[in-house]
Structures are given as C-alpha cells and as structure tokens.
Design a protein around this motif. Structure first.
Motif, PDB file in Angstrom:
ATOM      1  N   CYS A   1       1.014  -1.175   0.091  1.00 30.35           N
ATOM      2  CA  CYS A   1      -0.162   0.020  -0.111  1.00 30.35           C
ATOM      3  C   CYS A   1       0.811   1.091   0.079  1.00 30.35           C
ATOM      4  O   CYS A   1       1.597   1.530   1.008  1.00 30.35           O
ATOM      5  N   TYR A   2       0.717   2.228  -0.914  1.00 25.60           N
ATOM      6  CA  TYR A   2       1.195   3.396  -1.032  1.00 25.60           C
ATOM      7  C   TYR A   2       0.365   4.682  -0.953  1.00 25.60           C
ATOM      8  O   TYR A   2      -0.494   4.893  -2.176  1.00 25.60           O
ATOM      9  N   LEU A   3      -0.219   4.982  -0.081  1.00 25.11           N
ATOM     10  CA  LEU A   3      -1.254   5.818   0.300  1.00 25.11           C
ATOM     11  C   LEU A   3      -1.018   7.348   0.383  1.00 25.11           C
ATOM     12  O   LEU A   3      -0.317   7.658   1.683  1.00 25.11           O
ATOM     13  N   VAL A   4      -1.234   8.274  -0.570  1.00 27.51           N
ATOM     14  CA  VAL A   4      -1.103   9.701  -0.609  1.00 27.51           C
ATOM     15  C   VAL A   4      -2.352  10.224  -0.117  1.00 27.51           C
ATOM     16  O   VAL A   4      -2.893  10.688  -1.039  1.00 27.51           O
ATOM     17  N   ALA A   5      -2.748  10.181   1.028  1.00 28.27           N
ATOM     18  CA  ALA A   5      -3.970  10.517   1.509  1.00 28.27           C
ATOM     19  C   ALA A   5      -4.009  11.236   2.977  1.00 28.27           C
ATOM     20  O   ALA A   5      -3.117  10.409   3.667  1.00 28.27           O
ATOM     21  N   CYS A   6      -4.510  12.014   3.301  1.00 25.69           N
ATOM     22  CA  CYS A   6      -4.360  12.540   4.834  1.00 25.69           C
ATOM     23  C   CYS A   6      -4.610  11.420   5.706  1.00 25.69           C
ATOM     24  O   CYS A   6      -5.723  10.742   5.280  1.00 25.69           O
ATOM     25  N   TYR A   7      -4.001  11.320   6.779  1.00 24.99           N
ATOM     26  CA  TYR A   7      -3.914  10.367   7.924  1.00 24.99           C
ATOM     27  C   TYR A   7      -3.945   8.975   7.517  1.00 24.99           C
ATOM     28  O   TYR A   7      -4.172   8.135   8.436  1.00 24.99           O
ATOM     29  N   ALA A   8      -3.811   8.574   6.415  1.00 25.20           N
ATOM     30  CA  ALA A   8      -3.979   7.114   5.857  1.00 25.20           C
ATOM     31  C   ALA A   8      -2.812   6.330   6.621  1.00 25.20           C
ATOM     32  O   ALA A   8      -3.429   5.183   6.970  1.00 25.20           O
ATOM     33  N   GLY A   9      -1.878   6.742   6.883  1.00 28.01           N
ATOM     34  CA  GLY A   9      -0.721   5.816   7.906  1.00 28.01           C
ATOM     35  C   GLY A   9      -1.214   5.730   9.298  1.00 28.01           C
ATOM     36  O   GLY A   9      -0.789   4.844   9.894  1.00 28.01           O
ATOM     37  N   ALA A  10      -2.077   6.657   9.955  1.00 26.71           N
ATOM     38  CA  ALA A  10      -2.099   6.661  11.354  1.00 26.71           C
ATOM     39  C   ALA A  10      -3.196   5.296  11.872  1.00 26.71           C
ATOM     40  O   ALA A  10      -2.552   4.917  12.653  1.00 26.71           O
ATOM     41  N   ARG A  11      -4.380   5.212  11.109  1.00 25.32           N
ATOM     42  CA  ARG A  11      -4.977   4.136  11.697  1.00 25.32           C
ATOM     43  C   ARG A  11      -4.939   2.957  10.863  1.00 25.32           C
ATOM     44  O   ARG A  11      -4.979   1.949  10.965  1.00 25.32           O
ATOM     45  N   LEU A  12      -5.076   3.444   9.363  1.00 24.70           N
ATOM     46  CA  LEU A  12      -5.168   2.236   8.210  1.00 24.70           C
ATOM     47  C   LEU A  12      -4.053   1.653   8.293  1.00 24.70           C
ATOM     48  O   LEU A  12      -3.902   0.308   7.966  1.00 24.70           O
ATOM     49  N   GLY A  13      -2.676   2.078   8.259  1.00 26.73           N
ATOM     50  CA  GLY A  13      -1.428   1.469   8.361  1.00 26.73           C
ATOM     51  C   GLY A  13      -1.258   0.119   9.142  1.00 26.73           C
ATOM     52  O   GLY A  13      -1.164  -0.849   8.858  1.00 26.73           O
ATOM     53  N   PRO A  14      -1.369   0.571  10.422  1.00 30.01           N
ATOM     54  CA  PRO A  14      -1.509  -0.572  11.351  1.00 30.01           C
ATOM     55  C   PRO A  14      -2.391  -1.997  11.240  1.00 30.01           C
ATOM     56  O   PRO A  14      -2.071  -2.995  11.340  1.00 30.01           O
ATOM     57  N   LYS A  15      -3.651  -1.346  10.664  1.00 26.90           N
ATOM     58  CA  LYS A  15      -4.665  -2.316  10.614  1.00 26.90           C
ATOM     59  C   LYS A  15      -4.251  -3.183   9.334  1.00 26.90           C
ATOM     60  O   LYS A  15      -4.578  -4.355   9.443  1.00 26.90           O
TER      61      LYS A  15
END
Length: 195
Positions: free
Chosen positions: A93-107
């Motif tokens: 996953c390479y997500l250029v979207a606000c806040y994508a790494g905060a919750r979605l990354g660990p999940k």
C-alpha cells in the motif's frame, strides 16, 4: 506489477494533483491497472473487492483521507472504509491521502499487507506551478516500488530523499509563494512505514 489506484474524482485541486501524479507514474505500470474511480455508495464494497481481488499486488491512493482511516473520492463519498481492511492482505500500500498511515497502516499490516507507506497527518497541497516538483517527489517512492520491488523502508527513504531535495531547491527560490508551498509540504510530509 498489478495495481489498483484509488483517486479523487472531483474537480478540486487535489483531483488535479492526483491526475497529474497518475499521468507521471502510469508509464511505469507494465501490468494490469485498475482505476477505482467510478462507484456509488450502494456498490462501493462490491466494486472495491472486485478491484482488489485476484492478483493485484499494489494499492495506490491519491485521494482524501480522514482521521479514522477512511479514504474518500470525492471528499464527500467514502471510497474505502477502514472496515474493508481485509482486502489489503498481501498487497503493498502506497497511500497519498491525509491520515492514511495513522490508523489504516497498522490495521493493514495486522491483516497481512505486504508493506505500507502512508502519511499520518493532513497533507497540504496548494495550487502553484511548483506543485509539479512535489508530484515528482511523491511519485518517486512509488516508482521505486514498481521498478525495483523495494520494501516499505526503502520506498520511504526514496520518498524522504526526494521531498527533501525538492524542498532544498525551492528554499533557494526568492518566490514567496514557492517558499510558502515548500513550508506547507514539508510540514505535512510526515508519514509512517510499516514493513
């Protein structure tokens, strides 16, 4: 590398930036490419599962995101709900979207994503001729993954290096608008890596 791109479909500045990014990295995609753009809320989950099913290896988001880990296209329509996270199993996953790494990354990593690079705060984009510099920097990590299969840490290193290089170029500018853009991009360019 078989790829799904979730991108903005409105006519705002983020849509223009996302479309430009897609044009920039699209030539590097030599395999199947799915532009996950046209859906309704009634068929969103079904279309998402179909787009991400099979042998898709890479998920790219160039869209809006929120603090809860959801992705939007346009800003008012949910394209990816964090409850859909299981479809990311085995995907990079390479997500250029606000806040994508905060919750979605660990999940995503918890369900077995192959790797994850995403921003953990709001990303600021501003209309400016110099925004193209940041398009290239944002796409550099993605192109590294596509062409070399680099892991998330290596992809993040490329992204970090390119953002810094562009910031250094812009910081030498006497154009106040470019300097403001540089400051805004660097302030928002904090991302997380999960590998």
């Amino acid at each position: 590398m078989n790829t799904v791109v979730i991108r903005n479909s409105s006519n705002d500045l983020w849509d223009v930036f996302a479309a430009d990014c897609l044009k920039y990295f699209r030539p590097y995609l030599k395999a199947t490419f799915v532009d996950y753009l046209n859906f309704t809320q009634a068929n969103r989950a079904q279309k998402l599962k179909a787009a991400l099913g099979g042998d898709m290896e890479l998920v790219v988001a160039l869209c809006h995101g929120d603090e809860h880990g959801n992705l939007y296209s346009p800003a008012s329509q949910c394209a990816f709900n964090i409850s859909d996270v299981s479809v990311l199993e085995g995907k990079f996953c390479y997500l250029v979207a606000c806040y994508a790494g905060a919750r979605l990354g660990p999940k995503a990593m918890a369900v077995g994503a192959a790797g994850f690079v995403g921003f953990d705060r709001s990303i600021i984009t501003v209309s400016s001729p110099s925004i193209d510099r940041y398009k290239e920097a944002i796409c550099a990590g993605l192109i590294e993954r596509i062409t070399n299969g680099t892991n998330a840490a290596g992809v993040a290193d490329v992204l970090r290096t390119e953002l810094r290089r562009q910031a250094d170029i812009v910081s030498q500018s006497l154009n106040v608008h470019d300097l403001m853009l540089c400051g805004a991009m660097l302030a928002s360019a904090r991302y997380v890596v999960h590998s």
